[in-house]
Motif scaffolding. Structure first.
Motif, PDB file in Angstrom:
ATOM      1  N   ALA A   1      23.588 -24.580  32.594  1.00  0.00           N
ATOM      2  CA  ALA A   1      24.850 -24.088  32.026  1.00  0.00           C
ATOM      3  C   ALA A   1      24.977 -24.520  30.569  1.00  0.00           C
ATOM      4  O   ALA A   1      24.923 -25.704  30.260  1.00  0.00           O
TER       5      ALA A   1
ATOM      6  N   CYS B   1      30.917 -18.185  27.945  1.00  0.00           N
ATOM      7  CA  CYS B   1      29.703 -19.000  27.842  1.00  0.00           C
ATOM      8  C   CYS B   1      28.496 -18.100  27.563  1.00  0.00           C
ATOM      9  O   CYS B   1      28.469 -16.934  27.962  1.00  0.00           O
TER      10      CYS B   1
ATOM     11  N   TRP C   1      26.922 -16.806  42.359  1.00  0.00           N
ATOM     12  CA  TRP C   1      26.596 -18.169  41.871  1.00  0.00           C
ATOM     13  C   TRP C   1      26.205 -19.075  43.036  1.00  0.00           C
ATOM     14  O   TRP C   1      25.300 -19.897  42.931  1.00  0.00           O
TER      15      TRP C   1
ATOM     16  N   ASP D   1      25.640 -18.134  28.875  1.00  0.00           N
ATOM     17  CA  ASP D   1      24.969 -17.714  30.108  1.00  0.00           C
ATOM     18  C   ASP D   1      25.551 -16.405  30.626  1.00  0.00           C
ATOM     19  O   ASP D   1      24.842 -15.430  30.872  1.00  0.00           O
ATOM     20  N   PHE D   2      26.874 -16.397  30.755  1.00  0.00           N
ATOM     21  CA  PHE D   2      27.476 -15.198  31.352  1.00  0.00           C
ATOM     22  C   PHE D   2      27.343 -14.011  30.419  1.00  0.00           C
ATOM     23  O   PHE D   2      27.091 -12.883  30.847  1.00  0.00           O
TER      24      PHE D   2
ATOM     25  N   CYS E   1      22.366 -20.694  33.913  1.00  0.00           N
ATOM     26  CA  CYS E   1      23.031 -21.311  35.064  1.00  0.00           C
ATOM     27  C   CYS E   1      22.875 -20.408  36.295  1.00  0.00           C
ATOM     28  O   CYS E   1      22.453 -19.260  36.184  1.00  0.00           O
TER      29      CYS E   1
ATOM     30  N   LEU F   1      36.882 -25.363  36.618  1.00  0.00           N
ATOM     31  CA  LEU F   1      36.703 -24.325  35.583  1.00  0.00           C
ATOM     32  C   LEU F   1      37.794 -23.255  35.616  1.00  0.00           C
ATOM     33  O   LEU F   1      37.761 -22.327  34.821  1.00  0.00           O
TER      34      LEU F   1
ATOM     35  N   VAL G   1      24.574 -18.504  37.760  1.00  0.00           N
ATOM     36  CA  VAL G   1      25.249 -17.203  37.761  1.00  0.00           C
ATOM     37  C   VAL G   1      24.231 -16.075  37.610  1.00  0.00           C
ATOM     38  O   VAL G   1      24.515 -14.920  37.898  1.00  0.00           O
TER      39      VAL G   1
ATOM     40  N   HIS H   1      27.437 -24.723  28.536  1.00  0.00           N
ATOM     41  CA  HIS H   1      28.542 -25.598  28.139  1.00  0.00           C
ATOM     42  C   HIS H   1      28.359 -27.022  28.640  1.00  0.00           C
ATOM     43  O   HIS H   1      29.041 -27.934  28.176  1.00  0.00           O
TER      44      HIS H   1
ATOM     45  N   ILE I   1      26.132 -28.492  35.759  1.00  0.00           N
ATOM     46  CA  ILE I   1      25.568 -27.292  36.387  1.00  0.00           C
ATOM     47  C   ILE I   1      24.239 -27.015  35.698  1.00  0.00           C
ATOM     48  O   ILE I   1      24.207 -26.833  34.465  1.00  0.00           O
TER      49      ILE I   1
ATOM     50  N   LYS J   1      34.048 -12.853  35.022  1.00  0.00           N
ATOM     51  CA  LYS J   1      34.221 -13.975  34.097  1.00  0.00           C
ATOM     52  C   LYS J   1      35.639 -14.481  33.876  1.00  0.00           C
ATOM     53  O   LYS J   1      35.825 -15.652  33.653  1.00  0.00           O
TER      54      LYS J   1
HETATM   55  S1  SF4 Z   1      27.588 -21.510  32.331  1.00  0.00           S
HETATM   56 FE1  SF4 Z   1      29.396 -22.416  33.332  1.00  0.00          FE
HETATM   57  S2  SF4 Z   1      31.124 -21.093  32.812  1.00  0.00           S
HETATM   58 FE2  SF4 Z   1      29.213 -19.952  32.378  1.00  0.00          FE
HETATM   59  S3  SF4 Z   1      28.825 -18.772  34.206  1.00  0.00           S
HETATM   60 FE3  SF4 Z   1      27.694 -20.680  34.405  1.00  0.00          FE
HETATM   61  S4  SF4 Z   1      29.063 -22.074  35.503  1.00  0.00           S
HETATM   62 FE4  SF4 Z   1      30.309 -20.350  34.760  1.00  0.00          FE
END
Ligand code: SF4
Length: 460
Positions: free
Chosen positions: A405, A164, A109, A166-167, A135, A347, A137, A407, A402, A85
Motif C-alpha cells: 500500500a 492512493c 481486497w 494503488d487504487f 496493495c 480507513l 486491492v 500510503h 498493508i 474508492k
Molecule cells: S493502498 Fe490503502 S487506501 Fe489504497 S486501495 Fe490499498 S488499502 Fe485502500
C-alpha cells in the motif's frame, strides 16, 4: 448459545447453527452452516474463531452471502452499481433510488485471504501488469476479468484525485480492459487559508467552502448517472430519506462501538467488530438487512454488558487498531495475546460519522465525502486517531501495515510520532499479508510484548 461467551471454531459454530435450526429458532433465509462457504473455496474460515452468538452467526452469513445477493438482484432485474474508492458516499445515493443495488468491488481486497489465494486473483492481476508492488486491492482486477465473483456492474463509479496511487493505477488498468468508469473528482483536502471561507466537516476536519462546492458539483454528475440508470429522479427529498436510512446504520454502529469498545469485560471479539464496521460503507448490498443484523449484534452486546460477561477476563490491555488487516486471522490473534479492541480507524471513519440532516442533502454528502481520512494529510488522520484513542481510553495503538500500500510506507511513522507525542502511548507497526500464517509467531510475539508493556505501565 448462552452462558459465558467464547470463541468457537467453524465446526463448533456450525454445530450450534444446526441445533438452532433444528429447534426452529428464527433465522434469516440466507443463514446456515458456514461450511457451505468452505465448499465454495472460502478456506480461511477453517482457521478463524468466531463469536458464539446467534447474532454473530447472522453477521457472518450476511457477509458471506453477499455475492449471491448481488446475483439474485441482477436476476430480479435490479441494476448493479459498482462504487469504487469513496467508501461510504455514492452507495448512500444509489440506495436512495428504487431498483439500484450498490457495492464496492474494492471488497475483493479480502478475497485472497478468505480463499487462501486459491482463486488466483493476485496471479491474474500480475498477468495484467499489476504485481506485488500494489496493495491487495489488485485482486479486484482479477475478479473483473474472471467474472467468478461479483456480477459485472451496470455502472462503475470511482473517485479520483486524492486517491492512493494503488487504487488509481488499478482502476485505470480496469478501464483499459474495457470497463467504462464514471470518474468523479475528489480534491486533496486542505485547511482553509486565513480569510478563506471554511466549512466544518462531520468528524471534526475543516475544508474550504470552494472544495465542498467542487465535490458537490462532482456528486451532481454521479446523481445524473444514477438517475439515468434507475430511470427515476433522485430528488432532494429522496436523497434526504436515503441519508436518514444511512444514519440509522451509523447510529447503530456508534452505539455498538461505544459499548463493545468500553464495556468490561470485552463483550464482542475484534473480528466480529471489524466485519460489523464494514457494513457501514455499502450495507453489504442490503440496507434494511444490515440494520437488522447490527441491531441483533447490539442487543447481544447489551445483554452481555448487563450480565458482566465477556470473551476475555476484565482488565485486558486496551488496543486501538489502525488500518484493516489483510488477513482476518490477525484480529483473532489480538485476543489470543490477551488484548482487546478498544477502538479502530479502518480507513473509513467518515462512513461511521452521522451525515448532517439539517443541510441540503447534496451539501451534506459532499461534506461527508471530504471528511474521508484518506483524502487529506496524514497528520489530519493522526489527529482523528489521537482524539478517538483518547475518547475510548486506549492504552496502546497498533498500526497495521498493508503490504504494497503506497500510503503505508510513511504514514505509520507519522501516526506513531503524533500518537506518542500527544498521548504518550506505545505504538507498534505490524505488516499483515493476506495469508499471514508464516508470520503469526512474529506477530504474536509483538502483540504479547505490547500487552506486557501496557501491564507494566499500569503498575510501574
Ligand atoms: S493502498 Fe490503502 S487506501 Fe489504497 S486501495 Fe490499498 S488499502 Fe485502500
Amino acid at each position: 448459545m448462552s452462558g459465558s461467551p467464547k470463541r468457537l471454531t467453524m465446526a463448533e459454530l456450525d454445530l450450534l447453527c444446526r441445533r438452532q435450526a433444528a429447534a426452529g429458532a428464527p433465522m434469516a433465509a440466507y443463514e446456515g452452516p458456514l461450511d457451505r462457504h468452505v465448499a465454495d473455496g472460502d478456506r480461511r474460515l477453517l482457521s478463524l474463531e468466531f463469536d458464539d452468538s446467534a447474532a454473530a452467526l447472522r453477521l457472518w452469513n450476511f457477509l458471506l452471502s453477499e455475492e449471491d445477493r448481488l446475483h439474485q438482484a441482477r436476476a430480479a432485474g435490479k441494476k448493479i452499481v459498482g462504487t469504487m474508492k469513496d467508501l461510504g458516499t455514492v452507495p448512500v445515493m444509489a440506495y436512495s433510488l428504487p431498483g439500484l443495488v450498490a457495492f464496492y468491488p474494492d471488497g475483493a481486497w479480502w478475497t485472497p485471504c478468505v480463499m487462501e489465494l486459491s482463486a488466483g486473483l493476485l496471479g491474474l492481476a500480475q498477468s495484467l501488469g499489476v504485481g506485488e508492488a500494489f496493495c491487495p486491492v489488485r485482486a479486484m482486477l482479477g475478479a473483473f476479468v474472471n467474472r467468478a465473483h461479483f456480477p459485472i456492474p451496470d455502472l462503475l463509479t470511482c473517485s479520483v484525485g486524492a486517491t492512493c496511487d494503488d487504487f488509481s493505477a488499478v482502476a485505470q488498468r480496469l478501464e483499459s480492459l474495457g470497463f467504462p468508469i464514471l470518474w468523479w473528482e475528489m480534491p486533496h483536502r486542505r485547511r482553509p487559508d486565513p480569510q478563506e471561507p471554511g466549512v466544518a466537516l462531520p468528524g471534526g476536519f475543516e475544508a474550504p467552502e470552494s472544495q465542498v462546492a467542487l465535490v458537490r458539483s462532482e456528486l451532481e454528475r454521479v446523481r445524473a448517472a444514477l438517475e439515468a440508470l434507475a430511470g427515476a429522479r433522485l430528488g432532494d427529498a429522496e436523497l434526504a430519506a436515503g441519508i436518514r436510512e444511512a444514519n440509522r446504520v451509523r447510529r447503530l454502529l456508534a452505539d455498538l462501538r461505544r459499548l463493545a469498545y468500553t464495556a468490561e469485560p470485552c463483550p464482542m471479539p475484534a473480528l466480529e467488530m471489524l466485519i460489523a464496521e464494514m457494513l457501514a460503507i455499502h450495507f453489504c448490498s442490503d440496507r434494511a438487512e444490515s440494520v437488522a443484523v447490527l441491531a441483533g449484534l447490539l442487543d447481544e452486546v447489551r445483554r452481555r454488558a448487563d450480565l458482566g460477561r465477556g470473551i476475555l477476563t476484565a482488565g485486558a490491555p486496551r488496543i486501538f487498531w489502525v488500518n484493516p488487516v489483510a488477513d482476518l486471522r490477525a484480529m483473532n490473534l489480538l485476543e489470543d495475546c490477551g488484548g482487546r479492541l478498544c477502538g479502530t480507524e479502518f480507513l473509513f471513519c467518515h462512513a461511521l460519522d452521522p451525515i448532517p440532516e439539517d443541510l441540503p442533502p447534496m451539501e451534506a454528502l459532499a461534506r461527508m465525502a471530504l471528511a474521508d481520512p484518506m483524502v487529506g494529510p496524514a497528520a489530519d488522520r493522526a489527529s482523528r486517531i489521537v482524539r478517538d484513542a483518547r475518547a475510548f481510553g486506549a492504552e496502546a495503538v497498533v498500526v497495521s501495515r498493508i503490504p504494497g500500500a503506497s500510503h503505508c510506507a510513511l504514514e505509520g511513522a507519522v501516526i506513531a510520532e503524533i500518537v506518542r507525542a500527544e498521548l504518550g502511548l506505545p505504538v507498534v507497526e505490524l505488516e499483515v499479508p493476506p495469508v499471514a500464517d508464516a508470520l503469526l509467531p512474529t506477530l504474536k510475539t509483538r502483540l504479547d510484548a505490547l500487552g506486557e508493556t501496557v501491564r507494566r505501565r499500569r503498575n510501574p
